[in-house]
Write an enzyme that holds these catalytic residues in place. Structure first.
Site, PDB file in Angstrom:
ATOM      1  N   ASN A  86      39.298  42.863  39.664  1.00 55.14           N
ATOM      2  CA  ASN A  86      39.153  43.263  38.137  1.00 55.14           C
ATOM      3  C   ASN A  86      40.619  42.965  37.502  1.00 55.14           C
ATOM      4  O   ASN A  86      40.728  43.347  36.264  1.00 55.14           O
ATOM      5  CB  ASN A  86      39.003  44.758  38.103  1.00 55.14           C
ATOM      6  N   LYS A  87      41.238  42.081  37.858  1.00 54.27           N
ATOM      7  CA  LYS A  87      42.904  41.795  37.399  1.00 54.27           C
ATOM      8  C   LYS A  87      42.659  40.657  36.359  1.00 54.27           C
ATOM      9  O   LYS A  87      41.398  39.905  36.258  1.00 54.27           O
ATOM     10  CB  LYS A  87      43.907  41.564  38.212  1.00 54.27           C
ATOM     11  N   VAL A  88      43.436  40.460  35.514  1.00 48.00           N
ATOM     12  CA  VAL A  88      43.440  39.091  34.468  1.00 48.00           C
ATOM     13  C   VAL A  88      42.958  38.031  35.019  1.00 48.00           C
ATOM     14  O   VAL A  88      42.177  37.368  34.487  1.00 48.00           O
ATOM     15  CB  VAL A  88      44.947  39.167  33.636  1.00 48.00           C
TER      16      VAL A  88
END
Length: 475
Positions: free
Chosen positions: A294-296
């Site tokens: 779910n990170k950049v």
């Protein structure tokens, strides 16, 4: 879109996989040179073929089945829905449409639920190309060219001399603490509002966390509260750049110099954010990044330590790889860990990093739309502060009250939009509360009213989510 759905029978399975990856729909249609439909292939068909000992060089025509569902020009919606239900075990949601000559002209997609999750990775760049290259090289474990490339590229992007790729963000925090000599009897100051990995890493290092409040304006750790918490046992600070926002690094680094403290920046949610033009992860002794899904940018699971210290770089590498000497293989100099990233993961990470500026731009576009639609006293979005160049990780805002937040989450859920409340306070959880010396009012208010909305580069229907949010905002 149709050109991204079409394969020829002589295309290899590898080429078909590339087509499916590009269209992100899990399916492609196989046609001849006259556009006559020959069959349908899904990602599941390819997986089954590979498990059946077919190679990636096998042609699409070799695994085509004569038994596939299709529609015809002139079919009513009811007719098409009946075709979807013809073989429910196949879980088909896309069928090709052909004309009277059996030529492919369109496709029909069925969805019985509109669903917008909070976060979805976009793998539409060179991820598949690099992953396949790493796979075919047979360097699929913790050695390989993509690890070096990813480490070098990410450290350069973050304004640091060194980058050490690791298995996850928590491992990067743990290694940073160990490399800095933080251990039993040492106190490490952490914010009350953060994901549990921040405090867990301190406990894994056998040190004592000290929980403090955050700033009301930034939601990040408050330098005033840091100073109040410093004792003769304090050895380090972990500022967390929360929800893409940046901590007051001038004030924090000033305290670190004044009291001879180490600084480990938790940058898990802030890839590319900056303070006075300098990127996060380059201020402290070590920067810690996460590449969770779910990170950049993501490697599935993964993390990175960044540093400008040659000595720390070498210590982290030693600890990451079982404590094994880099000059005498299988000779162990310290008790280390297996915290390594694989070459396959690094290949994905490198491709993600190539597109990070585009990813930031698109996430910001979604935030701007939310801001436009949700104007009013009910909602308070993150503040753009002087000298702090935050990035959009998840679009995050505060509702007027906890009840208003919970009501909004339920309304969104009823409209198939996932939204998440902010993290629980560390000091509210039984296993951590003893590490907090007082109530942290700012963190409590933010935690109880905060909500994160779906934010990702490829939000599947911006117009659709606009209509839903607009309806809810007016409710």
């Amino acid at each position: 879109m149709m050109e991204n759905m079409i394969s020829r029978p002589n295309n290899t399975l590898l080429e078909v996989m590339q087509i499916i990856n590009e269209n992100s729909l899990g399916v492609c249609f196989v046609v001849d040179n006259q556009s006559v439909l020959l069959g349908v292939l899904t990602d599941g068909d390819i997986r089954r073929a590979l498990l059946d000992n077919k190679s990636l060089n096998t042609s699409a025509g070799d695994i085509l089945s004569n038994n596939f569902i299709f529609g015809q020009v002139g079919d009513s919606s009811s007719d098409l829905f009946d075709k979807f239900n013809k073989d429910p075990e196949k879980n088909i949601n896309i069928i090709p449409i052909v004309d009277k000559d059996n030529k492919l002209v369109d496709y029909f997609k069925y969805s019985n639920d509109v669903h917008f999750p909070v976060a979805v990775p976009n793998l539409g760049g060179n991820e598949f190309k690099y992953l396949t290259d790493a796979f075919l090289s047979t360097w699929i474990s913790s050695s390989g060219s993509y690890i070096n490339k990813f480490e070098e590229s990410f450290s350069t992007y973050s304004g640091c001399k060194y980058g050490v790729a690791v298995s996850n963000g928590t491992a990067s925090l743990h290694l940073a603490l160990l490399a800095l000599g933080i251990g039993e009897g040492d106190e490490v100051i952490v914010p009350d509002l953060t994901f549990a990995a921040t405090i867990n890493a301190v406990l894994h290092a056998n040190a004592t966390p000290v929980i403090v409040d955050v700033e009301e304006s930034s939601w990040c750790i408050d330098p005033i509260e840091i100073k109040r918490a410093i004792t003769s046992n304090t050895k380090a600070i972990i500022p967390v750049h929360l929800y893409g926002q940046v901590c007051d690094m001038d004030a924090i680094m000033s305290l670190a110099r004044q009291f001879d403290l180490k600084v480990i920046e938790d940058c898990a949610e802030a890839h590319g954010a900056a303070y006075k033009g300098k990127k996060v992860g380059s201020f402290g002794d070590v920067g810690s990044f996460s590449f969770f899904g779910n990170k950049v940018i993501t490697t599935g699971e993964g993390g990175m330590c960044t540093t400008n210290s040659k000595e720390l770089n070498e210590k982290i590498r030693l600890l990451r790889d079982h404590g094994m000497s880099r000059s005498r293989r299988y000779y162990h100099e310290v008790i280390g860990y297996n915290y390594r990233l694989t070459n396959l993961q690094a290949a994905i990470g490198l491709a993600q990093l190539e597109r990070i500026d585009v990813i930031h731009k698109n996430r910001k576009m979604y935030e701007d739309i939310y801001r436009k639609l949700m104007i009013g006293p009910k909602f308070q979005f993150q503040t753009d502060l002087v000298d702090r160049q935050r990035i959009t990780w998840l679009v995050s805002l505060l509702a007027h009250s906890t009840d208003e937040r919970d009501k909004l989450i339920e309304l969104l859920k009823d409209n198939a939009i996932e939204a998440r409340p902010f993290f629980y306070l560390l000091s509210e959880m039984d296993i951590y509360k003893k590490y907090s010396r007082k109530a942290n009012s700012n963190a409590a208010k933010i935690s109880s009213c905060g909500i994160s909305l779906p934010t990702y580069e490829c939000l599947k229907s911006l117009n659709e989510i606009e209509m839903i949010i607009n309806k809810i905002a007016k409710a």
